[in-house]
Design an enzyme around this catalytic site. Sequence first.
Site: not given
Length: 531
Positions: A172, A197, A268-269
């Site tokens: 993102n 990713d 970081e979730l």
Amino acid sequence: MTTRTDKTGTTTSTASNAPSTAIASDVLARLIESLSGGGPDVSTAEPATGQHLATFRTSTAGDVSTAFTAARKAQRSWAATSPRQRAKPFLRLHDLVLANEGLIDIVQAETGKSRNSAFEETLDVAGLALYYGRHAAKFLAPRRRAGAIPLATQTRELRQPKGVVGIISPWNYPLSLGVCDIIPALLAGNAVVHKPDTQTVLTALRARELLIEAGLAPGLWQIVVGEPETVGQPIIDHADHICFTGSTGAGRKIAEAAASRLIGCTLELGGKNPMLVLDDADLNKAAKGAARACFSTAGQLCLSTERLYIANTIYDEFVRKLVDETRSLRLGKGTGFDYDIGTLTSQRQFDNVERHVTDARKHGATVLAGGRPRADLGPYFYEPTILEGVTPEMEVHSNETFGPVVSLYRIHSDNEAIRLANDTEFGLNASIWTSSTSRGRRVAERIRCGTVNINEGYGSAYASNDAPMGGMKASGQGRRHGEHGILEYTELQTIASQHVVGFDPPPGVSTEQNATILARMYRLMKMFRIK
């Protein structure tokens, strides 16, 4: 093309002079050629159009092992270099990133976000490179600590690099959330094996090129490509520390795997971030700020607002303003700055948004704005959506949407707003709007989130590079940014030297007599505040 939603809720289209998003063909070919691996080919597409973007070779577990071997070799000499010398490439990176329009093209092509959102990523990387380039040496410098015996014991605390850090970054914000973790990891004296990713590999490759151009040795930043089940576990098996940004479910698995090896991890979730609009807020500013906080990057930001708690006395007026702001947002694609919001990035995100909105409607929620896919623009476009009347049985109520959807709730007191804001397993980011900063700070201190912004959605805290950023509860562990963000990637070492007086009894003094002497010495040191 760009589109605008009018006052009736109908989205209209306006022509755009911006060309379609594209990466220069020579740059694309060079980046693809730079990847080598023994895995199968994989192809990516531009989210905004669905058109083919790139085909490249993926990595195997053996490729991951090879990458770590090369990184360890490069890390040995890098760790022996002073922090001030290490900083030089990152100070140069600041200028290279700001001057590179092509980097923004790549981010847009791979994510489908607006030009301004992609530009913000370059600002983030440039700012953090400059910050750590100027301050890393201070953060990593040895520190004198009080010794066991004053004057006789000299103690220093050192920060040693972990070795090779495995960094797994998301799609993102591929530039910000990849490079901004790599910068402190490298400056701390480590090497990095990075798994971006698959959708956003080109962004990582181009950023690596720029840092090498700035003076970084190529072996220090290794990139591997592939799905988590193929390369994820091998990265954990070889790494000395893991940094992961992604879902809470995946983060828990990574934490368990890291714990089995007794290595650290920075996570970081997810988030279900609240915004509180108090009864004394400037409603025009709050509505404009809320629209950006909810819908920037189509809501695909870990810090995005998904829950909006509004004081009852100003609820109706604020909602009217928010709806107007939301309907004025322009959907679009292309390389121009003439639209506000791009597309969702994948079918999975699109399906998640559609499911949440459909389920909310089915159970009685009202759509005040948006609520529709926009196939006329591209396969994953979805209008910015405001929901009212959301209840706990709806999927959108407690689960992260990670899309352009926000739910509205009336609140009747600050205490109620705080209670509802904290009523979640997540604790990443929160926002408070009020004309009284002191009131905002009092409320903020009671919200269990790693960052809280007053009269801003997320930018104030996130862009304060000198302050730590990260999550509480199920939103993660560890911090990025500030002193904490670079020390995450170091091991503490204490070196203490003893002089003149030792811990053994002096000649001719019995153990019992020595104990009496030490006890008296401790009492005197307390009395004179020496210890």
